[in-house]
Structures are given as structure tokens and as C-alpha cells.
Design a protein around this motif. Sequence first.
Motif, PDB file in Angstrom:
ATOM      1  N   VAL A  76      72.022  32.955  11.307  1.00 32.65           N
ATOM      2  CA  VAL A  76      70.751  33.481  10.816  1.00 32.65           C
ATOM      3  C   VAL A  76      69.821  33.791  11.983  1.00 32.65           C
ATOM      4  O   VAL A  76      69.608  32.954  12.859  1.00 32.65           O
ATOM      5  N   GLY A  77      69.289  35.011  11.986  1.00 33.69           N
ATOM      6  CA  GLY A  77      68.259  35.405  12.924  1.00 33.69           C
ATOM      7  C   GLY A  77      66.948  35.625  12.185  1.00 33.69           C
ATOM      8  O   GLY A  77      66.916  35.699  10.957  1.00 33.69           O
ATOM      9  N   LEU A  78      65.867  35.726  12.925  1.00 36.33           N
ATOM     10  CA  LEU A  78      64.543  35.817  12.308  1.00 36.33           C
ATOM     11  C   LEU A  78      63.685  36.829  13.041  1.00 36.33           C
ATOM     12  O   LEU A  78      63.657  36.856  14.276  1.00 36.33           O
ATOM     13  N   SER A  79      62.984  37.657  12.269  1.00 35.76           N
ATOM     14  CA  SER A  79      62.011  38.606  12.832  1.00 35.76           C
ATOM     15  C   SER A  79      60.719  38.483  12.031  1.00 35.76           C
ATOM     16  O   SER A  79      60.707  38.711  10.818  1.00 35.76           O
ATOM     17  N   ILE A  80      59.642  38.108  12.718  1.00 35.77           N
ATOM     18  CA  ILE A  80      58.314  38.067  12.128  1.00 35.77           C
ATOM     19  C   ILE A  80      57.356  38.736  13.103  1.00 35.77           C
ATOM     20  O   ILE A  80      57.759  39.151  14.186  1.00 35.77           O
ATOM     21  N   SER A  81      56.112  38.873  12.719  1.00 39.54           N
ATOM     22  CA  SER A  81      55.165  39.604  13.560  1.00 39.54           C
ATOM     23  C   SER A  81      54.972  38.952  14.920  1.00 39.54           C
ATOM     24  O   SER A  81      54.647  39.624  15.896  1.00 39.54           O
ATOM     25  N   GLU A  82      55.206  37.630  15.025  1.00 34.00           N
ATOM     26  CA  GLU A  82      55.027  36.927  16.304  1.00 34.00           C
ATOM     27  C   GLU A  82      56.205  37.098  17.251  1.00 34.00           C
ATOM     28  O   GLU A  82      56.060  36.844  18.452  1.00 34.00           O
ATOM     29  N   THR A 135      60.926  37.297  17.582  1.00 34.30           N
ATOM     30  CA  THR A 135      62.245  37.223  16.963  1.00 34.30           C
ATOM     31  C   THR A 135      63.037  36.033  17.500  1.00 34.30           C
ATOM     32  O   THR A 135      62.774  35.544  18.607  1.00 34.30           O
ATOM     33  N   LEU A 136      64.019  35.606  16.717  1.00 35.13           N
ATOM     34  CA  LEU A 136      65.008  34.619  17.135  1.00 35.13           C
ATOM     35  C   LEU A 136      66.380  35.212  16.866  1.00 35.13           C
ATOM     36  O   LEU A 136      66.628  35.752  15.783  1.00 35.13           O
ATOM     37  N   GLU A 137      67.271  35.112  17.839  1.00 37.84           N
ATOM     38  CA  GLU A 137      68.612  35.652  17.676  1.00 37.84           C
ATOM     39  C   GLU A 137      69.398  34.824  16.664  1.00 37.84           C
ATOM     40  O   GLU A 137      69.133  33.635  16.459  1.00 37.84           O
ATOM     41  N   ALA A 138      70.377  35.468  16.037  1.00 29.07           N
ATOM     42  CA  ALA A 138      71.168  34.813  15.004  1.00 29.07           C
ATOM     43  C   ALA A 138      72.076  33.742  15.609  1.00 29.07           C
ATOM     44  O   ALA A 138      72.829  34.004  16.547  1.00 29.07           O
ATOM     45  N   GLU A 139      71.987  32.529  15.092  1.00 24.68           N
ATOM     46  CA  GLU A 139      72.831  31.418  15.489  1.00 24.68           C
ATOM     47  C   GLU A 139      73.037  30.508  14.288  1.00 24.68           C
ATOM     48  O   GLU A 139      72.471  30.732  13.212  1.00 24.68           O
ATOM     49  N   THR A 140      73.830  29.468  14.468  1.00 26.59           N
ATOM     50  CA  THR A 140      74.041  28.462  13.431  1.00 26.59           C
ATOM     51  C   THR A 140      73.734  27.087  14.014  1.00 26.59           C
ATOM     52  O   THR A 140      73.432  26.957  15.198  1.00 26.59           O
ATOM     53  N   GLY A 141      73.831  26.066  13.181  1.00 22.59           N
ATOM     54  CA  GLY A 141      73.682  24.699  13.668  1.00 22.59           C
ATOM     55  C   GLY A 141      72.316  24.106  13.388  1.00 22.59           C
ATOM     56  O   GLY A 141      71.335  24.809  13.106  1.00 22.59           O
ATOM     57  N   GLU A 142      72.255  22.769  13.487  1.00 21.49           N
ATOM     58  CA  GLU A 142      71.029  22.036  13.199  1.00 21.49           C
ATOM     59  C   GLU A 142      69.917  22.361  14.190  1.00 21.49           C
ATOM     60  O   GLU A 142      68.758  22.503  13.798  1.00 21.49           O
TER      61      GLU A 142
END
Length: 379
Positions: free
Chosen positions: A258-264, A266-273
Motif C-alpha cells: 500500500v502506498g499513500l498520496s495526500i496533499s502533504e 506521498t509514501l511508496e507502496a510497501e507491506t509490513g507492520e
Amino acid sequence: MKLTRRGWVVLGLIGFCLLMAAEYGSRSLNAVVAPLVIVFVGALVTAYRTKRPRFQRRPVEEGYPGDRRTVELGVDVGAATTATVSDRLSEGVKPVDGGNVMETTLIDGEALSYEIELEGRGKHAIGPMTVTVTDIFGLVSRRFRYDQTGSVVVYPRVYDLRGGAKHDLQLLEDAIRAYDREEFDHLREYERGDSLRDIHWKSAAKRPDDELVVKEFAADGSVGSATLAGECIPGKDDEMAMALASVATYLLRQEVSVGLSISEGTLEAETGERHHLELLRALALAGDGEVDGRTRRKADVLIQADAAGIFVMAGEHEIPFDRLRGVDTARSQDTQTDDVSTQSSSSGTQAVADGGRATERPNHSHEGGETPSNEVRSS
């Protein structure tokens, strides 16, 4: 330095005794006045010579709304000192049983601690702190102020989507998994939300009950990787963060990167705790705003929070977040227009621009309430 209430009483008593001694003689009053004067002067000297205590804040563990955490302060003081310690808390956290105000004895090397309850999403300040030191008799006090502050991060609320509508969850998974549309698998009955291009019209025409059927295609076997994007109008950032956190947690449990894009950012897609906690930490600090058109088009799942409610766009489908998490399902479905009937009627909908692509959104007057029945704490 200043006198405490007890100190003013002692000072008044000394003054009264001196007045009486001047009027009637001091011989009978010496036994009272002399000890009071010695104690009072000793209290003044003790308070004046008291060194400023030193404190070291220890990190406070992050958590979810409703969790309790312990605030610890390391103490560095020359000698045991009676003090009242008051630690200020910002909105978003609250003390348990007023524990942030402590009347205690400071002992070198022993930590002070009290409990707080996490309430609202965000990064919340702990401190500044005020320490009021008194002498052993409680006559004179001296106040010290400390500008050093700590902080605690409170994650968004996370709901367990596994109790939601199975069909909507399947649409969510289909949006991120790769399918070979050339490799036909089987036919099944049409369900609300299915794409019109997947309807097998020839087979439907042969069915005596006129029921529609759709084509199912074979998955390519890969688990998939998803990029979530979120945007919202001002005042809806908590709702957006809650929906993003819930969807991200669900997908990570399905072993999806799962990666994330918001106005602040982005986070690259990864897995794990560890990545899950990074996502929650980023969403704890997320504000309102929009993502750019390119990010919106590239996202596998887009979550929007506006005055109409919270909506999850997965592929060609738009799913109310309430329905996705299994709340108010019947009401949400009543407001949804069947995909087939929308070809001939578009009343009661409003067009929403999506990176140059217009989608139709039913007019919803309700928003997702935060019923904690399916709230989860961790992945």
C-alpha cells in the motif's frame, strides 16, 4: 518567592504577638514568638537556597483514540524537595483523574509519572510544566517554569472493514488486482455495482427470467500493489484520514503493498507492520486539501470527503464509506441508483470532476458516524 496561606498565618501570628508584647511585656510571649520567628526565617532561607530541579521528558508511545498512555518525567534534584508539579496538556489528550497535577516529594533519580487518555487525531503537545517548591513547613513557595515540551501522536480511528458488504469489498480488491480480460473464467449473476461492459448480453437474452449475467475473468495470480489517494474540503480531514487508515489497514491484511498520496506528500507502496505505522503516522498529521490531477488519475483507490459524505472510488465504482464498513447499509443502498437504470435516468445526481473524468455521485445527506463497534486498534 512568595508566602503560602500558612506562611501568611504564621506571619500574622508573629505580628500579633509582637504587638501584644509591646503592649503588655514580652516575657510571657517569648516562648511563642521565638520558635515562630526561627521557623519563619528558616523557611525563607530554605526556599531561597533551593536549586532549580531538572526534569527529562521521556517519549510517549503513539496510539489510537481511546488508548491510555503514561507520561514519565525523569527527576534530577539535589535533595528531597516537596513540590507541586503541574503539566499542561493540549486539546486531543486529557489527564486520567487529574493526574497531570501532582503534589509530591521530588527525589533524585526517581521518575514522576501520570496517565493520559488519547482523544483526537493529530500530534499533541505535552507541557510546558510548572513546579512549585515549598519548604518543609509549607510556609514559603518558589515557582519554576519549564518551556520544554513533549508530544504524542494519535492515529486516526481505524475500522475493521471485514464486516462490510462483501460485494463492495470485492470491488475494492478488484480495483488493485490484475485480471487477464482475455482469459474468460465463468459467468455469474449481475450484482449491484458491476460494470456494464462485463455483462454477457447474449447469455442474458437466453435466460427466461431476463436476469443479467456478467463475465468473470481469471486473475493473474499476483497479490497486487495499491496506491491510495485522499482529498477533502476544510473541516473533513478527520473523516478522510479515518477512511484512508481503514482501507489501508484492510489491504495490508490482504498482503497488498500500500502506498499513500495526500496533499502533504506521498509514501511508496510497501507491506509490513513498520510501514503500517508509517501510514498511520502520516495520516495522523494529514490536513485538508486536494491532490493534483495526475496523482488522482494514477491512484488505484481515491477517497474523497466532502459535505455529502465520505466516498471510496475504486476503479469505475463509487462506494460510500459507511456501506464499506457495514454501517447504515440499507439506507446507503436506497440512495444508490442501479448501474443499469442510470443509463436512462440521471436525476438526483451531481457530477464530480475526477481529473478530467466526470463521475456521478448520489446526493447523500448523511455522513459516516464513528460507531466504535468495528473499530480496530492495530493491523
